[in-house]
Design an enzyme around this catalytic site. Structure first.
Site, PDB file in Angstrom:
ATOM      1  N   HIS A  18       0.915  -1.125   0.215  1.00  0.00           N
ATOM      2  CA  HIS A  18       0.016  -0.894   0.515  1.00  0.00           C
ATOM      3  C   HIS A  18       0.894   1.170  -0.261  1.00  0.00           C
ATOM      4  O   HIS A  18       2.044   0.863   1.178  1.00  0.00           O
ATOM      5  CB  HIS A  18      -0.832   0.395   1.308  1.00  0.00           C
ATOM      6  N   ASN A  20       0.915   4.347   0.986  1.00  0.00           N
ATOM      7  CA  ASN A  20       0.747   5.140   2.180  1.00  0.00           C
ATOM      8  C   ASN A  20       0.736   4.773   3.012  1.00  0.00           C
ATOM      9  O   ASN A  20       1.640   4.934   4.168  1.00  0.00           O
ATOM     10  CB  ASN A  20      -0.494   5.699   2.551  1.00  0.00           C
ATOM     11  N   HIS A  65      -1.447   9.122   5.763  1.00  0.00           N
ATOM     12  CA  HIS A  65      -2.127   9.630   5.051  1.00  0.00           C
ATOM     13  C   HIS A  65      -2.488  10.993   5.108  1.00  0.00           C
ATOM     14  O   HIS A  65      -2.189  11.497   4.392  1.00  0.00           O
ATOM     15  CB  HIS A  65      -3.798   8.915   5.543  1.00  0.00           C
ATOM     16  N   THR A  98      -5.942   4.050  -2.607  1.00  0.00           N
ATOM     17  CA  THR A  98      -7.399   3.472  -2.822  1.00  0.00           C
ATOM     18  C   THR A  98      -7.252   5.746  -3.381  1.00  0.00           C
ATOM     19  O   THR A  98      -6.901   6.753  -2.381  1.00  0.00           O
ATOM     20  CB  THR A  98      -8.253   3.888  -2.002  1.00  0.00           C
ATOM     21  N   PRO A  99      -8.242   5.160  -4.913  1.00  0.00           N
ATOM     22  CA  PRO A  99      -8.024   7.240  -5.042  1.00  0.00           C
ATOM     23  C   PRO A  99      -9.095   8.026  -4.190  1.00  0.00           C
ATOM     24  O   PRO A  99      -9.970   7.695  -3.457  1.00  0.00           O
ATOM     25  CB  PRO A  99      -8.860   6.994  -6.458  1.00  0.00           C
ATOM     26  N   GLU A 194      -9.435 -11.925   5.442  1.00  0.00           N
ATOM     27  CA  GLU A 194      -8.256 -11.270   6.901  1.00  0.00           C
ATOM     28  C   GLU A 194      -9.628 -11.755   8.580  1.00  0.00           C
ATOM     29  O   GLU A 194      -8.338 -11.261   9.363  1.00  0.00           O
ATOM     30  CB  GLU A 194      -8.941 -10.113   6.409  1.00  0.00           C
ATOM     31  N   ASP A 275       3.143  -5.549   2.789  1.00  0.00           N
ATOM     32  CA  ASP A 275       1.414  -4.609   2.993  1.00  0.00           C
ATOM     33  C   ASP A 275       1.669  -3.326   3.280  1.00  0.00           C
ATOM     34  O   ASP A 275       1.442  -2.030   2.183  1.00  0.00           O
ATOM     35  CB  ASP A 275       1.690  -5.731   3.792  1.00  0.00           C
ATOM     36  N   ASP A 276       2.561  -2.711   4.855  1.00  0.00           N
ATOM     37  CA  ASP A 276       3.172  -1.875   4.462  1.00  0.00           C
ATOM     38  C   ASP A 276       4.808  -2.062   5.270  1.00  0.00           C
ATOM     39  O   ASP A 276       4.641  -1.538   6.677  1.00  0.00           O
ATOM     40  CB  ASP A 276       2.143  -1.275   5.490  1.00  0.00           C
TER      41      ASP A 276
END
Ligand SMILES: [Zn+2]
Length: 338
Positions: A18, A20, A65, A98-99, A194, A275-276
């Site tokens: 992702h 962010n 974010h 995600t836009p 999940e 993932d992040d």
């Protein structure tokens, strides 16, 4: 040490990252994030209490974010994230996001900016997957999907897929939207299982996504149904594994008890991802190392994992062939490392 060095040198494929969540403290510094926030950012892996870890992870996502709520910062963030994956010897990267609309940036601006940053670098091959957030209402998700379809027509070589993500405890899997996306040539990956929800997992598997993310609660050992596990293994849908993310979010007990072992034992396709990497303070090198160390994967298996990830990627056939040739040549040159 030797194993860690091998994992670092191995050319790797990242399929579940992702944007962010991938911002490192260094990237946040470039984005002028307050110093206190950056300090907070470096804490997560040092906490023992699971509840504190979860709360902190939530705070970290918020910080990341906020750091990318404008066109310029989104551009810089994307650029830095790509550079860091490149430094970690990732040769092919699929970023997802995600836009989103902010006071000074429309959803279209956001996507255009990320695409600009991808196109203006030539370090590695980067593709973009756009996510539908399952927490958003149907109207907003449909709007997002329409934007994705429009942007895909403009940049078919970069926007390769649609992802379903967000809080797994809210919203539903709306199959109709993904059918529409698939019809326009986009690949589909779903954050799946999940949480324990056998009914939804069945719906998702019957849709036959091109890949699934996490897949924690599919195998019966983890509460999944025999029927779902059979479906999943018969279809051989590639699994995107994110070990540290699952351990820190406490959806698996430990690295050793990670459900990925079921895929290894049953010879089913899986790939290893971060993932992040910013939020969970990891790298793809570390994730390969943890897989080898805790789940007893040999160096040969790690190499094969990179090869299989190419097959599971959303790259074009021509790009896949190039990546495979690169890996093969790398191995021939580095036989002493195996
Ligand atoms: Zn994810």
């Amino acid at each position: 040490m030797e194993l860690l060095e091998f994992c670092q040198k191995l050319p790797k494929i990242e399929l579940h990252a992702h944007l962010n969540g991938s911002l490192s403290p260094e990237t946040l510094t470039v984005l002028n994030t307050p110093i206190e926030d950056i300090k907070t950012y470096q804490l997560l892996t040092k906490l023992d209490c699971i509840e504190d870890q979860l709360n902190l992870a939530f705070t970290l996502f918020k910080i990341a974010h906020n750091a990318t709520n404008m066109i310029e910062s989104t551009y810089l963030a994307t650029k830095h994230v790509i550079e860091e994956f490149h430094k970690d010897n990732v040769i092919y990267l699929e970023l997802r996001t995600t836009p989103r609309a902010e006071p000074q940036m429309t959803k279209r601006d956001y996507v255009n900016t990320i695409i600009k940053a991808i196109r203006e670098q030539n370090l590695i091959t980067v593709k973009l997957l756009l996510s539908i957030n399952r927490g958003h209402c149907l109207k907003e998700s449909e709007e997002t999907l329409n934007l994705i379809l429009e942007m895909h027509e403009l940049y078919p070589d970069i926007i390769k897929g649609v992802d379903l993500s967000g809080n797994p405890n809210v919203g539903i899997f709306s199959e109709a939207m993904f059918i529409k996306a698939r019809k326009s040539g986009l690949k589909i990956t779903l954050h799946c299982a999940e949480v324990l929800n056998n009914e939804e997992v069945k719906q998702m598997l019957e849709f036959k996504p091109d890949r699934i993310g996490h897949g924690t609660f599919i195998h019966p050992t983890y509460g999944g149904s025999t029927e779902n596990w059979k479906l999943c293994s018969d279809l051989r849908i590639p699994l995107e594994c994110c070990l540290t993310s699952n351990v820190l979010c406490n959806t698996v007990q430990s690295y050793k008890e990670h459900h990925m072992c079921e895929w290894v034992e049953n010879n089913l396709p899986f790939n290893i991802n971060t993932d992040d990497k910013g939020v969970f303070s990891t790298t793809l090198t570390k994730e390969y190392f943890y897989a080898a160390h805790h789940l007893n994967l040999s160096k040969e298996s790690l190499y094969n994992c990179s090869c299989i990830a190419i097959d599971s990627s959303f790259a074009s056939e021509e790009e896949k062939l190039k990546l495979k040739t690169y890996l093969k040549e790398w191995k021939d040159k580095h036989l002493e490392l195996f």
